[in-house]
Design a protein around this motif. Structure first.
Motif, PDB file in Angstrom:
ATOM      1  N   THR A 191      43.700  36.843  54.972  1.00  0.00           N
ATOM      2  CA  THR A 191      45.118  36.521  55.149  1.00  0.00           C
ATOM      3  C   THR A 191      45.523  35.377  54.217  1.00  0.00           C
ATOM      4  N   HIS A 192      46.817  35.115  54.183  1.00  0.00           N
ATOM      5  CA  HIS A 192      47.337  34.013  53.372  1.00  0.00           C
ATOM      6  C   HIS A 192      46.754  32.666  53.785  1.00  0.00           C
ATOM      7  N   LEU A 243      55.899  43.692  63.724  1.00  0.00           N
ATOM      8  CA  LEU A 243      54.670  43.238  63.074  1.00  0.00           C
ATOM      9  C   LEU A 243      53.895  44.454  62.576  1.00  0.00           C
ATOM     10  N   TYR A 244      54.624  45.433  62.044  1.00  0.00           N
ATOM     11  CA  TYR A 244      53.966  46.620  61.495  1.00  0.00           C
ATOM     12  C   TYR A 244      53.026  46.219  60.355  1.00  0.00           C
ATOM     13  N   ASP A 245      51.985  47.027  60.168  1.00  0.00           N
ATOM     14  CA  ASP A 245      51.036  46.752  59.095  1.00  0.00           C
ATOM     15  C   ASP A 245      51.719  46.664  57.735  1.00  0.00           C
ATOM     16  N   ALA A 286      43.864  44.518  38.168  1.00  0.00           N
ATOM     17  CA  ALA A 286      42.979  44.962  39.251  1.00  0.00           C
ATOM     18  C   ALA A 286      41.636  45.430  38.706  1.00  0.00           C
ATOM     19  N   SER A 287      41.651  46.145  37.602  1.00  0.00           N
ATOM     20  CA  SER A 287      40.394  46.639  37.035  1.00  0.00           C
ATOM     21  C   SER A 287      39.558  45.506  36.454  1.00  0.00           C
ATOM     22  N   ASP A 288      40.213  44.399  36.125  1.00  0.00           N
ATOM     23  CA  ASP A 288      39.504  43.241  35.568  1.00  0.00           C
ATOM     24  C   ASP A 288      38.936  42.316  36.640  1.00  0.00           C
ATOM     25  N   GLY A 289      39.367  42.487  37.892  1.00  0.00           N
ATOM     26  CA  GLY A 289      38.960  41.549  38.935  1.00  0.00           C
ATOM     27  C   GLY A 289      38.718  42.226  40.267  1.00  0.00           C
ATOM     28  N   ALA A 290      39.069  41.523  41.332  1.00  0.00           N
ATOM     29  CA  ALA A 290      38.856  42.024  42.688  1.00  0.00           C
ATOM     30  C   ALA A 290      40.179  42.407  43.327  1.00  0.00           C
ATOM     31  N   VAL A 291      40.189  43.555  43.999  1.00  0.00           N
ATOM     32  CA  VAL A 291      41.351  44.023  44.746  1.00  0.00           C
ATOM     33  C   VAL A 291      41.022  43.972  46.236  1.00  0.00           C
ATOM     34  N   PHE A 292      41.892  43.331  47.006  1.00  0.00           N
ATOM     35  CA  PHE A 292      41.760  43.307  48.460  1.00  0.00           C
ATOM     36  C   PHE A 292      42.565  44.458  49.044  1.00  0.00           C
ATOM     37  N   ARG A 293      41.937  45.292  49.836  1.00  0.00           N
ATOM     38  CA  ARG A 293      42.629  46.420  50.464  1.00  0.00           C
ATOM     39  C   ARG A 293      43.212  46.063  51.831  1.00  0.00           C
ATOM     40  N   ASN A 294      42.772  44.955  52.402  1.00  0.00           N
ATOM     41  CA  ASN A 294      43.236  44.568  53.738  1.00  0.00           C
ATOM     42  C   ASN A 294      43.581  43.083  53.764  1.00  0.00           C
ATOM     43  N   PHE A 295      44.577  42.737  52.942  1.00  0.00           N
ATOM     44  CA  PHE A 295      45.054  41.358  52.865  1.00  0.00           C
ATOM     45  C   PHE A 295      46.422  41.300  53.548  1.00  0.00           C
ATOM     46  N   PHE A 296      46.623  40.292  54.396  1.00  0.00           N
ATOM     47  CA  PHE A 296      47.826  40.237  55.223  1.00  0.00           C
ATOM     48  C   PHE A 296      48.457  38.854  55.188  1.00  0.00           C
TER      49      PHE A 296
END
Length: 489
Positions: free
Chosen positions: A364-365, A336-338, A60-70
């Motif tokens: 999303t995927h 369909l909870y988060d 994660a520290s080396d790249g991008a982290v998505f906080r809202n990926f579903f």
């Protein structure tokens, strides 16, 4: 706007060069977005312990982290179908998890599978670009062992090499796996064995461009046994668990420790894989993606598991209604909870994606397919698909008009029956159950991020207007349950 139009061509220019990047996707099974220490430390999640995931944190520290990926359907087979084909699972005829031979729900006369004649997968896209393609681990998109129908095999969907599970599940130790087209009994921990073969795939393809999908069975249960070093961080832990009324706290604490130990086993093997990439000096020319098929609950909202949630309360079911929703099963809570939909998602591409990038925009995927087409240098391959290229998000240039809403669905036909259709924005979520009365839901996510207060019957004009607006969005996208599913009911 200048930055947007300079950053995205930079990705594409790199992709269409003579040396496009390798792509390694680590796809875990049932990994919650909170089963990732960086996410918990950031304050995004509460009511859970901080897991031991040092290699995931480093990625994660080396790249991008998505906080809202579903994901768009929160159970195994539909989620994987969407990721692999870039289409909604209902469009592909895959409603629920696919039972394998030996499972009590397996029906050889009604085979469900990803049809190679009507779908194109990520692997086929990479294959068309000259990549060597390999799947190690779980497929779960159709059985070929009972009928010997090789059209259901991963190699019929663009993978040059397959080694792994023939169905949706296996044991965490001493599994039976397919290798070189034959079933074989292996000795050892399943995640370690699969990673061994993923590493061997890299060894064999150092001199050519490759796409590798390491699809682990973990942290899907059963979680134990694990390696001693994976259990050690949790041995003496009294884990934090959600503060849910009526929860069977003793049982959830035990499950939490075992689940996180399994997750740490995945992390340890991720470290092994990343080391091999470094040892072969492939780091700068390899995209590494880490994600899960769907999310997971561990006592949240009174359930454990995913979209086919299982009651985690002492009293089962907890009552005739729960959080304002009618209970339809003594064991299961279709949802369909988060936390069922949200997944961890990390994207590392040295020289293209800045380290420690955090992406708050919704994805999303469905978006992996067009994004990876862009990575491989063939954006046109994704024409007509519903997903979006994530390149601008990865380069820190999210468009002002990026749509933050998304559609989700789940037709639960195994064990209980529900037809859920949902639409979510950063503020509101609407869920309609087309088969069960009293099971519709509406949440104000900004004041109720845990989705505990169902406002579907609210008289507040603001809420009524929001429900109407999301109903309109839902109806514009909604995929109906197939006639076959309706007849089965």
């Amino acid at each position: 706007m200048v930055a947007l139009w300079t950053a995205v061509p930079m990705i594409r220019a790199n992709c269409v060069s003579a040396n496009p990047p390798n792509v390694v996707m680590v796809l875990t099974d049932d990994q919650a977005p909170w089963a990732f220490a960086t996410a918990v430390r950031s304050g995004q999640f509460s009511g859970v312990p901080i897991p031991s995931t040092p290699h995931l944190d480093r990625l994660a520290s080396d790249g991008a982290v998505f906080r809202n990926f579903f994901c768009t359907t929160p159970v195994c087979s539909p989620a994987r179908a969407t990721l692999m084909a870039g289409r909604y699972a209902s469009d592909l005829g895959i409603a629920d998890f696919i039972p394998q031979p030996g499972h009590k729900l397996y029906d050889p006369d009604h085979a469900v599978f990803l049809d190679p004649d009507t779908t194109t997968t990520l692997a086929e896209m990479f294959q068309s670009r000259g990549y060597r393609t390999g799947l190690i681990g779980k497929w779960h998109l159709g059985d070929w062992t009972d009928s010997n129908d090789r059209s259901k095999h991963p190699t019929a969907h663009g993978f040059d090499t397959f080694m792994g599970l023939t169905g949706g599940g296996t044991k965490p130790r001493d599994p039976e796996l397919e290798i070189e087209g034959k079933l074989r009994q292996f000795k050892g921990l399943t995640t370690d064995i699969l990673t061994d073969h993923a590493i061997e795939f890299i060894h064999q393809n150092v001199d050519q461009t490759f796409f590798l999908c390491l699809s682990t069975r973990a942290p899907h249960g059963p979680w134990l046994p694990v390696a001693p070093e994976d259990w050690e961080p949790y041995q003496e832990m009294d884990p934090t668990i959600p503060d849910e009324p009526g929860l069977d706290r003793k049982a959830i604490r035990k499950k939490m420790k075992e689940y996180l130990a399994s997750t740490t086993g995945v992390d340890r093997n991720l470290g092994r894989l990343l080391k091999v990439i470094d040892d072969h000096q492939l780091r700068d020319k390899t995209v590494v993606i880490f994600t899960s098929d769907h999310g997971y609950n561990m006592g949240h909202n009174g359930i454990w598991h995913k979209g086919n949630g299982i009651w985690a309360t002492k009293q089962k079911p907890p009552g005739d209604t729960h959080h304002g929703v009618r209970v339809i099963s003594p064991k299961y809570r279709p949802n369909l909870y988060d936390l069922s939909l949200r997944v961890p998602a990390i994207f590392r591409w040295p020289g293209i994606v800045e380290p420690s990038t955090v992406v708050d925009a919704t994805a999303t995927h469905l978006d992996w397919f067009p994004t990876l087409c862009s990575v491989a240098g063939d954006e046109a391959f994704a024409d007509g698909l519903p997903g979006r290229d994530l390149s601008p998000l990865l380069t820190g240039n999210t468009p002002d008009d990026w749509d933050q809403g998304f559609y989700s669905e789940y037709d639960m036909i195994n064990y209980a029956q529900a037809s859920l259709r949902g639409y979510r924005t950063p503020q509101f979520k609407l869920v309609r159950d087309r088969w069960n009365e009293g099971c519709d839901e509406f949440y104000d996510l900004r004041s109720d991020s845990d989705e505990n207060e169902n406002l579907i019957q609210s008289d507040d004009p603001i809420i009524r207007n929001a429900i109407e607006a999301l109903d309109a969005k839902l109806m514009s996208i909604e995929r109906p349950a197939s006639q076959a599913l309706k007849m089965e009911r």
